[in-house]
Scaffold this motif. Sequence first.
Motif, PDB file in Angstrom:
ATOM      1  N   LYS A 172       6.418   4.928  -3.135  1.00 11.66           N
ATOM      2  CA  LYS A 172       7.704   5.635  -3.017  1.00 11.66           C
ATOM      3  C   LYS A 172       8.722   4.804  -2.233  1.00 11.66           C
ATOM      4  N   ASN A 173       8.239   4.107  -1.197  1.00 17.14           N
ATOM      5  CA  ASN A 173       9.120   3.299  -0.355  1.00 17.14           C
ATOM      6  C   ASN A 173       9.273   1.862  -0.845  1.00 17.14           C
ATOM      7  N   LYS A 174       8.779   1.617  -2.067  1.00 13.23           N
ATOM      8  CA  LYS A 174       8.971   0.342  -2.766  1.00 13.23           C
ATOM      9  C   LYS A 174       8.321  -0.871  -2.088  1.00 13.23           C
ATOM     10  N   TYR A 175       7.176  -0.635  -1.433  1.00 12.57           N
ATOM     11  CA  TYR A 175       6.396  -1.733  -0.876  1.00 12.57           C
ATOM     12  C   TYR A 175       5.381  -2.247  -1.889  1.00 12.57           C
ATOM     13  N   ILE A 176       4.949  -1.369  -2.796  1.00 11.67           N
ATOM     14  CA  ILE A 176       3.956  -1.742  -3.800  1.00 11.67           C
ATOM     15  C   ILE A 176       4.329  -1.156  -5.151  1.00 11.67           C
ATOM     16  N   GLY A 226      -4.099   0.912 -12.670  1.00 10.59           N
ATOM     17  CA  GLY A 226      -4.401   1.142 -11.262  1.00 10.59           C
ATOM     18  C   GLY A 226      -4.352  -0.096 -10.390  1.00 10.59           C
ATOM     19  N   VAL A 227      -3.914  -1.225 -10.958  1.00 16.41           N
ATOM     20  CA  VAL A 227      -3.827  -2.463 -10.183  1.00 16.41           C
ATOM     21  C   VAL A 227      -2.593  -2.388  -9.272  1.00 16.41           C
ATOM     22  N   ILE A 228      -2.822  -2.677  -7.998  1.00 14.49           N
ATOM     23  CA  ILE A 228      -1.773  -2.599  -6.987  1.00 14.49           C
ATOM     24  C   ILE A 228      -1.232  -3.995  -6.714  1.00 14.49           C
ATOM     25  N   THR A 229       0.088  -4.120  -6.759  1.00 13.85           N
ATOM     26  CA  THR A 229       0.733  -5.389  -6.405  1.00 13.85           C
ATOM     27  C   THR A 229       1.830  -5.116  -5.385  1.00 13.85           C
ATOM     28  N   LEU A 230       2.018  -6.058  -4.501  1.00 13.90           N
ATOM     29  CA  LEU A 230       3.087  -5.962  -3.517  1.00 13.90           C
ATOM     30  C   LEU A 230       4.417  -6.311  -4.177  1.00 13.90           C
ATOM     31  N   THR A 231       5.465  -5.576  -3.833  1.00 10.86           N
ATOM     32  CA  THR A 231       6.809  -5.937  -4.276  1.00 10.86           C
ATOM     33  C   THR A 231       7.288  -7.070  -3.370  1.00 10.86           C
ATOM     34  N   ARG A 234      -2.955   9.025  -0.887  1.00 14.06           N
ATOM     35  CA  ARG A 234      -1.736   9.468  -0.197  1.00 14.06           C
ATOM     36  C   ARG A 234      -0.952   8.252   0.304  1.00 14.06           C
ATOM     37  N   ALA A 235      -1.633   7.312   0.949  1.00 14.89           N
ATOM     38  CA  ALA A 235      -0.978   6.119   1.488  1.00 14.89           C
ATOM     39  C   ALA A 235      -0.357   5.283   0.378  1.00 14.89           C
ATOM     40  N   VAL A 236      -1.085   5.120  -0.719  1.00 15.55           N
ATOM     41  CA  VAL A 236      -0.570   4.348  -1.852  1.00 15.55           C
ATOM     42  C   VAL A 236       0.693   5.011  -2.399  1.00 15.55           C
ATOM     43  N   GLY A 237       0.669   6.335  -2.479  1.00 14.57           N
ATOM     44  CA  GLY A 237       1.844   7.067  -2.944  1.00 14.57           C
ATOM     45  C   GLY A 237       3.057   6.842  -2.059  1.00 14.57           C
ATOM     46  N   ILE A 238       2.847   6.850  -0.755  1.00 14.87           N
ATOM     47  CA  ILE A 238       3.954   6.630   0.191  1.00 14.87           C
ATOM     48  C   ILE A 238       4.472   5.196   0.089  1.00 14.87           C
ATOM     49  N   LEU A 239       3.559   4.228   0.033  1.00 10.78           N
ATOM     50  CA  LEU A 239       3.973   2.825  -0.082  1.00 10.78           C
ATOM     51  C   LEU A 239       4.720   2.580  -1.394  1.00 10.78           C
ATOM     52  N   SER A 279      11.782   2.095   8.451  1.00 11.99           N
ATOM     53  CA  SER A 279      10.705   1.331   9.056  1.00 11.99           C
ATOM     54  C   SER A 279       9.374   1.938   8.638  1.00 11.99           C
ATOM     55  N   ILE A 280       8.368   1.118   8.691  1.00 14.20           N
ATOM     56  CA  ILE A 280       7.041   1.533   8.246  1.00 14.20           C
ATOM     57  C   ILE A 280       6.194   1.904   9.466  1.00 14.20           C
ATOM     58  N   HIS A 281       5.376   2.919   9.330  1.00 15.25           N
ATOM     59  CA  HIS A 281       4.507   3.362  10.419  1.00 15.25           C
ATOM     60  C   HIS A 281       3.289   2.456  10.531  1.00 15.25           C
ATOM     61  N   GLU A 282       2.594   2.571  11.661  1.00 13.08           N
ATOM     62  CA  GLU A 282       1.418   1.735  11.915  1.00 13.08           C
ATOM     63  C   GLU A 282       0.379   1.852  10.805  1.00 13.08           C
ATOM     64  N   SER A 283       0.112   3.077  10.339  1.00 15.76           N
ATOM     65  CA  SER A 283      -0.891   3.236   9.280  1.00 15.76           C
ATOM     66  C   SER A 283      -0.440   2.540   8.001  1.00 15.76           C
ATOM     67  N   GLY A 284       0.847   2.623   7.699  1.00 18.15           N
ATOM     68  CA  GLY A 284       1.376   1.932   6.526  1.00 18.15           C
ATOM     69  C   GLY A 284       1.233   0.428   6.661  1.00 18.15           C
ATOM     70  N   GLU A 285       1.449  -0.068   7.872  1.00 17.00           N
ATOM     71  CA  GLU A 285       1.275  -1.498   8.123  1.00 17.00           C
ATOM     72  C   GLU A 285      -0.177  -1.912   7.894  1.00 17.00           C
ATOM     73  N   MET A 286      -1.103  -1.065   8.321  1.00 21.37           N
ATOM     74  CA  MET A 286      -2.533  -1.366   8.129  1.00 21.37           C
ATOM     75  C   MET A 286      -2.863  -1.472   6.636  1.00 21.37           C
ATOM     76  N   TYR A 287      -2.367  -0.518   5.870  1.00 22.27           N
ATOM     77  CA  TYR A 287      -2.617  -0.540   4.426  1.00 22.27           C
ATOM     78  C   TYR A 287      -1.988  -1.776   3.784  1.00 22.27           C
ATOM     79  N   LEU A 288      -0.740  -2.077   4.149  1.00 23.76           N
ATOM     80  CA  LEU A 288      -0.065  -3.244   3.573  1.00 23.76           C
ATOM     81  C   LEU A 288      -0.819  -4.528   3.901  1.00 23.76           C
ATOM     82  N   GLU A 289      -1.233  -4.666   5.143  1.00 28.68           N
ATOM     83  CA  GLU A 289      -1.963  -5.869   5.535  1.00 28.68           C
ATOM     84  C   GLU A 289      -3.277  -5.971   4.764  1.00 28.68           C
TER      85      GLU A 289
END
Length: 124
Positions: free
Chosen positions: A49-53, A59-64, A42-47, A2-12
Motif C-alpha cells: 500500500k505504501n509502495k515499498y514493494i 506471489g513473488v515480492i519485489t522491492l520498488t 498484513r505487513a506485506v499489504g502495508i508495504l 515514515s516507516i515503522h520499526e516492524s516495517g523496516e524489519m520486513y523490508l530488510e
Amino acid sequence: MSIHESGEMYLETIYVLNKKRGDIRSIDIANELGYTKPSISRAVGILKKNKYIEVDSGGVITLTGKGEQTASQIYERHALLTKFLMHLGVDAETADQDACRVEHVISQETFEKIKEELNKRSQA
C-alpha cells in the motif's frame, strides 16, 4: 510517510533474502523471521500500500525503487553497527543482535559519526 520499526524489519528481510535467493514469497519471509502467515500477509499489504514493494500474480515480492533505497539504507546501518560493535570487542552474534535493535532508533547524526570513525580507523 515514515516507516515503522516492524516495517523496516520486513523490508530488510526482503532485501537480504532477495540478494541471497532471488525471487521470494511471503512464506520465505515467514520462515526467515519465524512469524505467522497472517502477520506476514498484513505487513506485506502495508508495504505494498505504501509502495515499498510489489507482489506479482505468482506471489513473488519485489522491492520498488523506494523500497530498495530504504531497505539498502537499513541494511547499511545494520552492517556498519555490527562491524562497529565487533570492533569494540563484542562477539559477532551479540553484535548482530544488538545492531538489529539499535539500527531502528539511532539518529542519522549518530550513525554518520560512527561511520566517520570507522572509516578513519580503517584508513589508519
